[in-house]
Design a protein around this motif. Structure first.
Motif, PDB file in Angstrom:
ATOM      1  N   PRO A  12      -9.709 -81.635 -17.173  1.00  0.00           N
ATOM      2  CA  PRO A  12      -8.441 -81.703 -16.983  1.00  0.00           C
ATOM      3  C   PRO A  12      -7.561 -80.377 -17.423  1.00  0.00           C
ATOM      4  O   PRO A  12      -8.008 -79.397 -18.167  1.00  0.00           O
ATOM      5  CB  PRO A  12      -7.999 -82.830 -17.954  1.00  0.00           C
ATOM      6  N   GLU A  13      -6.664 -80.124 -16.471  1.00  0.00           N
ATOM      7  CA  GLU A  13      -5.746 -79.149 -16.652  1.00  0.00           C
ATOM      8  C   GLU A  13      -4.317 -79.387 -16.227  1.00  0.00           C
ATOM      9  O   GLU A  13      -4.198 -79.849 -15.103  1.00  0.00           O
ATOM     10  CB  GLU A  13      -6.058 -77.976 -15.757  1.00  0.00           C
ATOM     11  N   LEU A  14      -3.537 -79.304 -17.232  1.00  0.00           N
ATOM     12  CA  LEU A  14      -2.267 -79.540 -17.268  1.00  0.00           C
ATOM     13  C   LEU A  14      -1.126 -78.482 -16.842  1.00  0.00           C
ATOM     14  O   LEU A  14      -1.335 -77.492 -17.630  1.00  0.00           O
ATOM     15  CB  LEU A  14      -1.637 -80.446 -18.409  1.00  0.00           C
ATOM     16  N   LEU A  15      -0.382 -78.826 -15.771  1.00  0.00           N
ATOM     17  CA  LEU A  15       0.709 -77.706 -15.529  1.00  0.00           C
ATOM     18  C   LEU A  15       2.001 -78.147 -15.941  1.00  0.00           C
ATOM     19  O   LEU A  15       2.392 -79.250 -15.903  1.00  0.00           O
ATOM     20  CB  LEU A  15       0.577 -77.850 -13.809  1.00  0.00           C
ATOM     21  N   VAL A  16       2.709 -77.169 -16.985  1.00  0.00           N
ATOM     22  CA  VAL A  16       3.941 -77.525 -17.538  1.00  0.00           C
ATOM     23  C   VAL A  16       5.025 -76.794 -17.064  1.00  0.00           C
ATOM     24  O   VAL A  16       4.769 -75.643 -17.095  1.00  0.00           O
ATOM     25  CB  VAL A  16       3.629 -77.257 -19.126  1.00  0.00           C
ATOM     26  N   GLN A  17       6.094 -77.581 -16.391  1.00  0.00           N
ATOM     27  CA  GLN A  17       7.475 -76.972 -16.287  1.00  0.00           C
ATOM     28  C   GLN A  17       8.548 -77.423 -16.807  1.00  0.00           C
ATOM     29  O   GLN A  17       8.523 -78.869 -17.053  1.00  0.00           O
ATOM     30  CB  GLN A  17       7.088 -77.134 -14.773  1.00  0.00           C
ATOM     31  N   LYS A  18       9.319 -76.492 -17.242  1.00  0.00           N
ATOM     32  CA  LYS A  18      10.648 -76.875 -17.935  1.00  0.00           C
ATOM     33  C   LYS A  18      11.881 -76.169 -16.965  1.00  0.00           C
ATOM     34  O   LYS A  18      11.645 -75.001 -16.885  1.00  0.00           O
ATOM     35  CB  LYS A  18      10.509 -76.680 -19.589  1.00  0.00           C
ATOM     36  N   SER A  19      12.766 -77.143 -16.788  1.00  0.00           N
ATOM     37  CA  SER A  19      13.819 -76.453 -16.117  1.00  0.00           C
ATOM     38  C   SER A  19      15.114 -76.877 -16.391  1.00  0.00           C
ATOM     39  O   SER A  19      15.100 -78.258 -16.867  1.00  0.00           O
ATOM     40  CB  SER A  19      13.727 -76.552 -14.527  1.00  0.00           C
ATOM     41  N   PHE A  20      16.406 -76.105 -16.395  1.00  0.00           N
ATOM     42  CA  PHE A  20      17.675 -76.714 -16.361  1.00  0.00           C
ATOM     43  C   PHE A  20      18.182 -76.833 -14.940  1.00  0.00           C
ATOM     44  O   PHE A  20      17.708 -76.047 -13.919  1.00  0.00           O
ATOM     45  CB  PHE A  20      18.420 -75.675 -17.115  1.00  0.00           C
ATOM     46  N   ASP A  21      19.131 -77.857 -14.784  1.00  0.00           N
ATOM     47  CA  ASP A  21      19.691 -78.071 -13.569  1.00  0.00           C
ATOM     48  C   ASP A  21      20.476 -76.658 -12.932  1.00  0.00           C
ATOM     49  O   ASP A  21      20.875 -76.624 -11.915  1.00  0.00           O
ATOM     50  CB  ASP A  21      20.555 -79.199 -13.337  1.00  0.00           C
ATOM     51  N   ARG A  22      20.890 -75.689 -13.872  1.00  0.00           N
ATOM     52  CA  ARG A  22      21.582 -74.275 -13.718  1.00  0.00           C
ATOM     53  C   ARG A  22      21.300 -73.375 -14.592  1.00  0.00           C
ATOM     54  O   ARG A  22      20.973 -73.772 -15.811  1.00  0.00           O
ATOM     55  CB  ARG A  22      22.959 -74.565 -13.230  1.00  0.00           C
ATOM     56  N   ASN A  23      21.317 -72.177 -14.354  1.00  0.00           N
ATOM     57  CA  ASN A  23      20.997 -71.121 -15.484  1.00  0.00           C
ATOM     58  C   ASN A  23      22.264 -70.649 -15.903  1.00  0.00           C
ATOM     59  O   ASN A  23      22.224 -69.780 -16.731  1.00  0.00           O
ATOM     60  CB  ASN A  23      20.232 -69.989 -14.645  1.00  0.00           C
ATOM     61  N   GLU A  24      23.493 -70.725 -15.306  1.00  0.00           N
ATOM     62  CA  GLU A  24      24.649 -70.203 -15.947  1.00  0.00           C
ATOM     63  C   GLU A  24      25.599 -71.525 -15.977  1.00  0.00           C
ATOM     64  O   GLU A  24      25.716 -72.163 -15.181  1.00  0.00           O
ATOM     65  CB  GLU A  24      25.431 -69.340 -14.908  1.00  0.00           C
ATOM     66  N   MET A  25      26.304 -71.530 -17.215  1.00  0.00           N
ATOM     67  CA  MET A  25      27.084 -72.756 -17.380  1.00  0.00           C
ATOM     68  C   MET A  25      28.017 -72.166 -18.426  1.00  0.00           C
ATOM     69  O   MET A  25      28.252 -71.205 -18.982  1.00  0.00           O
ATOM     70  CB  MET A  25      26.084 -73.807 -18.163  1.00  0.00           C
ATOM     71  N   HIS A  26      29.039 -73.286 -18.851  1.00  0.00           N
ATOM     72  CA  HIS A  26      30.104 -73.098 -19.476  1.00  0.00           C
ATOM     73  C   HIS A  26      30.282 -73.978 -20.925  1.00  0.00           C
ATOM     74  O   HIS A  26      29.577 -75.103 -20.699  1.00  0.00           O
ATOM     75  CB  HIS A  26      31.759 -73.280 -18.755  1.00  0.00           C
ATOM     76  N   VAL A  27      30.451 -73.260 -21.946  1.00  0.00           N
ATOM     77  CA  VAL A  27      31.006 -74.267 -23.188  1.00  0.00           C
ATOM     78  C   VAL A  27      31.471 -75.725 -22.460  1.00  0.00           C
ATOM     79  O   VAL A  27      32.818 -75.506 -21.910  1.00  0.00           O
ATOM     80  CB  VAL A  27      31.595 -73.567 -24.251  1.00  0.00           C
ATOM     81  N   GLY A  28      31.035 -76.916 -23.030  1.00  0.00           N
ATOM     82  CA  GLY A  28      31.867 -77.952 -22.618  1.00  0.00           C
ATOM     83  C   GLY A  28      31.054 -78.614 -21.550  1.00  0.00           C
ATOM     84  O   GLY A  28      31.249 -79.862 -21.396  1.00  0.00           O
ATOM     85  N   ASP A  29      30.335 -77.819 -20.783  1.00  0.00           N
ATOM     86  CA  ASP A  29      29.441 -78.424 -19.675  1.00  0.00           C
ATOM     87  C   ASP A  29      28.185 -79.389 -20.053  1.00  0.00           C
ATOM     88  O   ASP A  29      27.984 -79.322 -21.243  1.00  0.00           O
ATOM     89  CB  ASP A  29      28.850 -77.483 -18.706  1.00  0.00           C
ATOM     90  N   GLU A  30      27.847 -80.545 -19.318  1.00  0.00           N
ATOM     91  CA  GLU A  30      26.712 -81.224 -19.460  1.00  0.00           C
ATOM     92  C   GLU A  30      25.580 -80.572 -18.657  1.00  0.00           C
ATOM     93  O   GLU A  30      26.019 -80.202 -17.473  1.00  0.00           O
ATOM     94  CB  GLU A  30      26.921 -82.923 -19.134  1.00  0.00           C
ATOM     95  N   VAL A  31      24.369 -80.603 -18.970  1.00  0.00           N
ATOM     96  CA  VAL A  31      23.232 -79.988 -18.498  1.00  0.00           C
ATOM     97  C   VAL A  31      22.151 -80.926 -18.457  1.00  0.00           C
ATOM     98  O   VAL A  31      21.886 -81.543 -19.528  1.00  0.00           O
ATOM     99  CB  VAL A  31      22.908 -78.504 -19.274  1.00  0.00           C
ATOM    100  N   LYS A  32      21.337 -81.053 -17.241  1.00  0.00           N
ATOM    101  CA  LYS A  32      20.144 -81.905 -17.320  1.00  0.00           C
ATOM    102  C   LYS A  32      18.950 -80.801 -17.545  1.00  0.00           C
ATOM    103  O   LYS A  32      18.756 -80.019 -16.690  1.00  0.00           O
ATOM    104  CB  LYS A  32      20.266 -82.520 -15.940  1.00  0.00           C
ATOM    105  N   VAL A  33      17.926 -81.385 -18.300  1.00  0.00           N
ATOM    106  CA  VAL A  33      16.751 -80.575 -18.509  1.00  0.00           C
ATOM    107  C   VAL A  33      15.479 -81.640 -18.228  1.00  0.00           C
ATOM    108  O   VAL A  33      15.706 -82.762 -18.381  1.00  0.00           O
ATOM    109  CB  VAL A  33      16.552 -80.278 -20.053  1.00  0.00           C
ATOM    110  N   THR A  34      14.906 -80.934 -17.230  1.00  0.00           N
ATOM    111  CA  THR A  34      13.509 -81.838 -16.560  1.00  0.00           C
ATOM    112  C   THR A  34      12.359 -81.054 -17.111  1.00  0.00           C
ATOM    113  O   THR A  34      11.986 -79.638 -16.892  1.00  0.00           O
ATOM    114  CB  THR A  34      13.429 -81.668 -15.081  1.00  0.00           C
ATOM    115  N   ILE A  35      11.538 -81.792 -17.740  1.00  0.00           N
ATOM    116  CA  ILE A  35      10.126 -81.470 -18.114  1.00  0.00           C
ATOM    117  C   ILE A  35       9.133 -82.206 -17.151  1.00  0.00           C
ATOM    118  O   ILE A  35       9.213 -83.591 -16.814  1.00  0.00           O
ATOM    119  CB  ILE A  35       9.844 -81.735 -19.379  1.00  0.00           C
ATOM    120  N   THR A  36       8.168 -81.370 -16.544  1.00  0.00           N
ATOM    121  CA  THR A  36       7.233 -81.996 -15.634  1.00  0.00           C
ATOM    122  C   THR A  36       5.952 -81.659 -15.827  1.00  0.00           C
ATOM    123  O   THR A  36       5.527 -80.545 -16.275  1.00  0.00           O
ATOM    124  CB  THR A  36       7.423 -81.612 -14.077  1.00  0.00           C
ATOM    125  N   ILE A  37       4.936 -82.675 -16.024  1.00  0.00           N
ATOM    126  CA  ILE A  37       3.439 -82.306 -16.355  1.00  0.00           C
ATOM    127  C   ILE A  37       2.679 -82.858 -15.226  1.00  0.00           C
ATOM    128  O   ILE A  37       2.768 -84.046 -14.797  1.00  0.00           O
ATOM    129  CB  ILE A  37       3.245 -83.078 -17.741  1.00  0.00           C
TER     130      ILE A  37
END
Length: 208
Positions: A12-37
């Motif tokens: 077995p070999e697991l490919l691991v990815q983590k991403s934010f829905d954007r790379n620039e944001m402001h204080v007070g914003d909500e951000v979605k984080v996705t982890i995919t295996i």
């Protein structure tokens, strides 16, 4: 000689990815984080454990943390988890790698990780309204003219419930209609334009 196909190796070999829905944001914003295996290997990955730590001080964790991934993934299978953050502090932030440990069918331990990356957090979004009034030529007595006004939002957040008002000095001799206006919203980068009707009934210099 054998007609049976060769057995696939148990790797077995697991490919691991983590991403934010954007790379620039402001204080007070909500951000979605996705982890995919995803299991890109040739055997089943067992006892999968996702280590997405530590919680970062630049964020408050709203929902879905810590992420939960299936404990077993067959070859070709994938799974993902999403959690929501609120941005609490500005600055340049290095997002650390997610480490995933797992084992093959013979209990041999393995681990893989995502790539770290950077994001930029800017100060809290706010509106910045700029008012521009076009110059008007001198009026002849009892002549009507137009005063063109523009309110532009040069900030990074929407301005809402805008009330525009104006006064004339001296108040006697120059009549203005339509100077007071209301606007529900001016989004960032947008503008509201309107005109007021003016007419002079007494010679003089007036300030609006």
């Amino acid at each position: 000689a054998s007609d049976r196909p060769a057995a696939m190796p148990d790797k077995p070999e697991l490919l691991v990815q983590k991403s934010f829905d954007r790379n620039e944001m402001h204080v007070g914003d909500e951000v979605k984080v996705t982890i995919t295996i995803k299991n890109t290997g040739t055997g089943t990955a067992n006892d999968i454990d996702v280590q997405d730590i530590p919680p970062l001080p630049e964020f408050t964790y709203i929902a879905g943390y810590p992420p939960k991934i299936k404990e077993t993934l067959d070859s070709g299978q994938s799974d993902s988890a999403v959690y929501i953050l609120n941005v609490a502090r500005e600055g340049s932030v290095q997002i650390p790698a997610v480490v995933v440990s797992y084992a093959d069918s013979k209990k041999n331990s393995k681990s893989n990780s995502s790539e770290p990356f950077s994001i930029i957090i800017r100060p809290k979004s706010k509106a910045d309204l700029v008012i521009n009034v076009e110059d008007t030529p001198p009026l002849v007595l009892d002549e009507e003219g137009l005063l063109n006004i523009s309110i532009s939002n040069q900030g990074s957040a929407s301005a809402t419930r805008i009330e525009a008002t104006g006064e004339v000095s001296p108040s006697d001799g120059l009549e203005i209609m339509g100077l007071d206006k209301s606007f529900f919203e001016i989004p960032p980068g947008d503008a509201a334009n309107f005109s007021a009707s003016i007419s002079g009934h007494k010679r003089g210099i007036y300030t609006i």
